[in-house]
Every structure is written in C-alpha cells, then in structure tokens.
Write a protein that holds these residues in place. Structure first.
Motif, PDB file in Angstrom:
ATOM      1  N   UNK A 104       0.831  -1.208   0.000  1.00  0.00           N
ATOM      2  CA  UNK A 104       0.000   0.000   0.000  1.00  0.00           C
ATOM      3  C   UNK A 104       0.865   1.256   0.000  1.00  0.00           C
ATOM      4  N   UNK A 105       1.942   1.233   0.785  1.00  0.00           N
ATOM      5  CA  UNK A 105       2.837   2.394   0.820  1.00  0.00           C
ATOM      6  C   UNK A 105       3.536   2.591  -0.518  1.00  0.00           C
ATOM      7  N   UNK A 106       3.933   1.494  -1.124  1.00  0.00           N
ATOM      8  CA  UNK A 106       4.566   1.599  -2.433  1.00  0.00           C
ATOM      9  C   UNK A 106       3.598   2.191  -3.458  1.00  0.00           C
ATOM     10  N   UNK A 107       2.353   1.745  -3.414  1.00  0.00           N
ATOM     11  CA  UNK A 107       1.352   2.284  -4.337  1.00  0.00           C
ATOM     12  C   UNK A 107       1.158   3.786  -4.115  1.00  0.00           C
ATOM     13  N   UNK A 108       1.185   4.211  -2.845  1.00  0.00           N
ATOM     14  CA  UNK A 108       1.041   5.638  -2.539  1.00  0.00           C
ATOM     15  C   UNK A 108       2.221   6.442  -3.070  1.00  0.00           C
ATOM     16  N   UNK A 109       3.402   5.871  -2.970  1.00  0.00           N
ATOM     17  CA  UNK A 109       4.581   6.546  -3.508  1.00  0.00           C
ATOM     18  C   UNK A 109       4.437   6.789  -5.006  1.00  0.00           C
ATOM     19  N   UNK A 110       3.952   5.774  -5.716  1.00  0.00           N
ATOM     20  CA  UNK A 110       3.854   5.857  -7.174  1.00  0.00           C
ATOM     21  C   UNK A 110       2.721   6.781  -7.606  1.00  0.00           C
ATOM     22  N   UNK A 111       1.573   6.662  -6.931  1.00  0.00           N
ATOM     23  CA  UNK A 111       0.383   7.411  -7.378  1.00  0.00           C
ATOM     24  C   UNK A 111       0.303   8.828  -6.820  1.00  0.00           C
ATOM     25  N   UNK A 112       0.751   9.026  -5.576  1.00  0.00           N
ATOM     26  CA  UNK A 112       0.631  10.338  -4.939  1.00  0.00           C
ATOM     27  C   UNK A 112       1.965  11.058  -4.798  1.00  0.00           C
ATOM     28  N   UNK A 113       3.012  10.297  -4.530  1.00  0.00           N
ATOM     29  CA  UNK A 113       4.300  10.929  -4.257  1.00  0.00           C
ATOM     30  C   UNK A 113       5.042  11.375  -5.493  1.00  0.00           C
ATOM     31  N   UNK A 114       4.964  10.590  -6.559  1.00  0.00           N
ATOM     32  CA  UNK A 114       5.710  10.895  -7.780  1.00  0.00           C
ATOM     33  C   UNK A 114       4.877  11.787  -8.693  1.00  0.00           C
ATOM     34  N   UNK A 115       5.466  12.887  -9.116  1.00  0.00           N
ATOM     35  CA  UNK A 115       4.768  13.841  -9.980  1.00  0.00           C
ATOM     36  C   UNK A 115       5.103  13.640 -11.452  1.00  0.00           C
ATOM     37  N   UNK A 116       6.009  12.733 -11.736  1.00  0.00           N
ATOM     38  CA  UNK A 116       6.448  12.528 -13.115  1.00  0.00           C
ATOM     39  C   UNK A 116       6.716  11.046 -13.339  1.00  0.00           C
ATOM     40  N   UNK A 117       6.548  10.611 -14.580  1.00  0.00           N
ATOM     41  CA  UNK A 117       6.760   9.193 -14.905  1.00  0.00           C
ATOM     42  C   UNK A 117       8.199   8.767 -14.636  1.00  0.00           C
ATOM     43  N   UNK A 118       9.136   9.686 -14.807  1.00  0.00           N
ATOM     44  CA  UNK A 118      10.535   9.343 -14.555  1.00  0.00           C
ATOM     45  C   UNK A 118      10.743   8.990 -13.081  1.00  0.00           C
ATOM     46  N   UNK A 119      10.127   9.773 -12.192  1.00  0.00           N
ATOM     47  CA  UNK A 119      10.265   9.499 -10.762  1.00  0.00           C
ATOM     48  C   UNK A 119       9.629   8.168 -10.383  1.00  0.00           C
ATOM     49  N   UNK A 120       8.424   7.915 -10.892  1.00  0.00           N
ATOM     50  CA  UNK A 120       7.746   6.650 -10.558  1.00  0.00           C
ATOM     51  C   UNK A 120       8.534   5.465 -11.103  1.00  0.00           C
ATOM     52  N   UNK A 121       9.130   5.630 -12.293  1.00  0.00           N
ATOM     53  CA  UNK A 121       9.941   4.547 -12.854  1.00  0.00           C
ATOM     54  C   UNK A 121      11.198   4.328 -12.017  1.00  0.00           C
ATOM     55  N   UNK A 122      11.809   5.408 -11.553  1.00  0.00           N
ATOM     56  CA  UNK A 122      13.027   5.293 -10.748  1.00  0.00           C
ATOM     57  C   UNK A 122      12.745   4.601  -9.412  1.00  0.00           C
ATOM     58  N   UNK A 123      11.637   4.980  -8.765  1.00  0.00           N
ATOM     59  CA  UNK A 123      11.279   4.346  -7.485  1.00  0.00           C
ATOM     60  C   UNK A 123      10.954   2.874  -7.707  1.00  0.00           C
ATOM     61  N   UNK A 124      10.232   2.576  -8.779  1.00  0.00           N
ATOM     62  CA  UNK A 124       9.900   1.178  -9.099  1.00  0.00           C
ATOM     63  C   UNK A 124      11.163   0.363  -9.319  1.00  0.00           C
ATOM     64  N   UNK A 125      12.104   0.936 -10.063  1.00  0.00           N
ATOM     65  CA  UNK A 125      13.360   0.232 -10.327  1.00  0.00           C
ATOM     66  C   UNK A 125      14.125  -0.019  -9.031  1.00  0.00           C
ATOM     67  N   UNK A 126      14.148   0.971  -8.125  1.00  0.00           N
ATOM     68  CA  UNK A 126      14.856   0.812  -6.853  1.00  0.00           C
ATOM     69  C   UNK A 126      14.242  -0.297  -6.013  1.00  0.00           C
ATOM     70  N   UNK A 127      12.905  -0.331  -5.945  1.00  0.00           N
ATOM     71  CA  UNK A 127      12.213  -1.312  -5.095  1.00  0.00           C
ATOM     72  C   UNK A 127      12.305  -2.716  -5.667  1.00  0.00           C
ATOM     73  N   UNK A 128      12.238  -2.844  -6.976  1.00  0.00           N
ATOM     74  CA  UNK A 128      12.195  -4.179  -7.580  1.00  0.00           C
ATOM     75  C   UNK A 128      13.562  -4.704  -8.024  1.00  0.00           C
ATOM     76  N   UNK A 129      14.638  -4.007  -7.653  1.00  0.00           N
ATOM     77  CA  UNK A 129      15.983  -4.538  -7.907  1.00  0.00           C
ATOM     78  C   UNK A 129      16.826  -4.589  -6.636  1.00  0.00           C
TER      79      UNK A 129
END
Length: 421
Positions: free
Chosen positions: A198-223
């Motif tokens: 749930x926290x990860x979803x909040x980071x992607x949907x509410x915390x990140x204002x740009x696709x680059x940021x959401x992609x970077x956070x996703x890459x960090x969490x899933x690697x």
C-alpha cells in the motif's frame, strides 16, 4: 651522609629529590613504574634546586605525553629498558602511515580516513610520542568520541585508528595492545523497515509527480540496488532483450565513481515491473549524449568510460545549470519529498533495498539467488539481517518441503514407504 640544617631544610622543600650516596637523585613515576635517576651532582642548595627543576621538566613531559627517557638521561643504564620502541610523535607517524595506506584506497576513502585520523589525533595529542601511549589512553579516547557523535561515526573513527596503531605496533613505534583497545561500540540492530504494498502504491500514485520518478522508485524497489548504484546507472547497462541490468559502478556523495561495494560488477535479472521501469527511463533518455567519466578502481588505477546517464537531475530541473548525475545526497532529498507527498512514514532511501529483500524472502525466493541479485558476498548477511522475514514463513516451509520430497521421490518398490504416502 650527614647534612647541615640548611641543606635538610632545602631538601625537605622539594618532593622527589633525595640523597643517594654523595650525590643527588630524583624519583618519578612513568608507565606505572617507579624510576630513580642519580644525577652525579654534589649535595648543595643550588644543586638541590636544579634537581627539583629537572624533575619538574620530566613530570611536565610525562603529563604531555612527550617524555623521552634517553633524551633526559642519555647516560642512564635504565634508558636501554625503554629502547624497544622507536620514539616518534603521533602526527609524524600518521602522515607516513596515511601515505602508505593511500596506495590501496581511492581518494574518496582516503579523505574519510584522514578525517577520522585527525579527530582521533587531536584528542590523543598529535605531539605525543607513540611509545608512551597506554591502552588506558585509547579507552579514554573512546569515552571522548562517543560523547557527541553517533555510534556508527565513532566506530568508523576507531576502525581507522586501529589500523594505524596496528601499523605502529608492527614497526616498533608503540607497545602492543593499543589496536586491540580500539573496541567498537555495540550498535542496536537496525531492523529492515520495508515498504508495504500500500505504501509503495502511494509513492507511485501520490508521491511521484512525473513518470521518470515513478519509474526510478519502481526500479529501486524491484531490484534492491544501493542508492549509489541506482544513481550511477547508465543506459548502456540495460539489456531489454535479456531482461538484465549490469551493475558496474557506484557514485559517491562527492560525485566520484567507484566500483560497487563488493568491488565486483554483477548482473541483476529484472522482474517485470523493473523491466518496464527501464523501458520508461530509456525512452526519456533518448537524445542524451554519452559522457566520459572516470571510475576509480584503486588509488592509482582507474578507467575512463563513455556512458549515458539513465537518471539525471536535468530531466525535471528548473535550473539551466545542473549536474549530469544524481549523487546519493541529492537522491535523498528527492526521496524525502516523494515520501512527504505520499503521506507515508519517512524512511531512508536504503529501505527500498530492504523492501526488495523482504518481498523476495516472503515470496520464498532462493537465498543464494537473492543474495547474488543484491551483490552480497554470500547469503550469510541475508540470513542475519532478514531472519525475521524468513521466520515468518517457517510454519509453511515444512509443508512445502514435504510436498516437494514426495513429488521428487522415486520409490524403490511399489510398497516402499506406503505408510508415508
């Protein structure tokens, strides 16, 4: 020897000055030993005062840690008892040691070592002789260091000092046991604090204002990349066809590049979300030009490579002049802002690495595989750090093992182990 009243009166004024035969002698404590030195001076009022002044000079040097027995008493037979160490001052020794140590470390590491050494020597006294240091001095240093510093910082300082003191001991500049006295402080275990889904979803949907940021956070969490490894990624490190990522370098807070923590490159196999994140980041990197960067291998060995930044502050920066690469401190700032907008409990950026490990373990991933993905030397650290998440799954593990045993077992006869079937 019979003394006149004036001589007895003068002698009584000066502690540590006494008569030995027909000569004056001074006594003092050094290295917890009582020392006596005959001066060869006849007993007169002037000589008694001179002996007292000489003793005062000796006591002063002992207090300052600069006492050199052979310099004060060059003709003394006792000076040989202390000749097993070579009298050198800490500051001079540290300068020689650091120059020798620098051969095996990068300039960034050398700078951190120098900071640690300077703090320790300032507290010990840079002009003290290494030969007069006692384990008690190191124990007092530990007390002084921990008063105003974080435990992790103090342990780093003590580790740097221990290496220096071990070098002093092996070269005969100091007595044995000083390095062993640099005991590190125990630290309370910092348990991993992984993100929930749930926290990860909040980071992607509410915390990140740009696709680059959401992609970077996703890459960090899933690697599970370390922040320095994430910031140092280049477009050339990604192979979308094989679904892999090459970790060949890390970037420091000073913007210098070095090898990953274990000193070896590694290949990370990408989970589907991480692979999709790489596609997004590569799309936004289209048109960037490769940059020549120097990767430090050792103090005197480096290689220059031309690589294209995968993550760069320039993508969303309002300023015209920005760095080409994120450094960990800048990434910390971005990460904190994303968490704040997501309204989740703040964590250090390193927790994205812990999140990857914990999610893989609760999914019952293979320990050796996870350890290799994360760049550990072996899976010992994985077991020690993430034991809680492994224990959480233990009630189900026996059943899973037994299922696989039954599935893979080849009975020796048709009636073999029927009772267990």
């Amino acid at each position: 020897m019979q003394l006149s009243n004036p001589l007895q009166t003068e002698l009584a004024k000066h502690k540590g000055v006494e008569i030995h035969g027909n000569s004056l002698r001074i006594t003092f404590m050094w290295r917890r030993m009582r020392c006596r030195e005959t001066l060869g001076l006849p007993v007169t009022k002037a000589n008694i005062r001179h002996a007292a002044q000489l003793r005062a000079a000796v006591l002063h040097d002992i207090k300052m840690g600069t006492f050199d027995y052979a310099r004060h008493f060059p003709e003394s037979k006792h000076a040989a008892n202390f000749s097993n160490t070579r009298n050198e001052r800490l500051k001079a020794l540290a300068e020689r040691y650091q120059a020798l140590k620098a051969v095996d470390i990068t300039p960034d590491t050398e700078s951190r070592y120098a900071t640690a050494m300077n703090v320790c020597l300032d507290l010990l006294g840079p002009d003290r002789l290494a030969s007069v240091l006692l384990p008690e001095d190191i124990q007092k240093l530990r007390v002084d260091l921990i008063e105003e510093r974080a435990t992790s910082t103090v342990n780093h300082y003590l580790a740097a000092l221990a290496g220096f003191l071990a070098w002093c001991e092996s070269n005969g500049y100091s007595r044995p046991g000083l390095a062993a006295a640099c005991t590190r402080f125990e630290m309370s275990d910092r348990e991993p604090d992984p993100l929930t889904q749930e926290e990860f979803d909040s980071l992607i949907t509410k915390g990140c204002l740009h696709r680059v940021d959401s992609a970077a956070i996703t890459l960090a969490v899933y690697t599970g990349l370390r922040p320095g490894e994430l910031c140092a990624l280049a477009c050339e490190d990604i192979n979308l066809d094989s679904g892999t990522l090459q970790i060949q370098r890390a970037i420091t807070s000073r913007g210098t590049f070095k090898l990953p923590k274990t000193g070896k490159p590694r290949t990370v196999m990408l989970l589907p979300p991480a692979l999709e994140a790489c596609r997004t980041l590569l799309q936004w990197a289209t048109g960037r030009k490769p940059l020549a960067v120097t990767v430090h291998l050792t103090r005197h060995e480096s290689r220059t490579v031309a690589i294209t930044p995968l993550l760069t502050p320039g993508t969303l920066a309002r300023k015209k002049q920005v760095n080409h690469w994120f450094v960990p401190t800048a990434w910390n700032t971005k990460w904190a802002a994303i968490q704040k907008r997501a309204e989740i409990r703040p964590r250090r950026p390193y927790q994205t690495r812990h999140t990857y490990a914990c999610w893989c373990l609760t999914a019952r991933g293979n320990l050796a595989f996870i350890s290799k993905q994360m760049g550990h030397k072996d899976f010992t650290m994985l077991v020690e750090v993430y034991a809680k998440w492994m224990d959480d799954e233990s009630p189900f593990e026996l059943e899973r093992i037994w299922k696989n045993i039954k599935k893979n077992r080849t009975p020796q006869s048709s009636t073999d182990f029927k009772a267990l079937g």
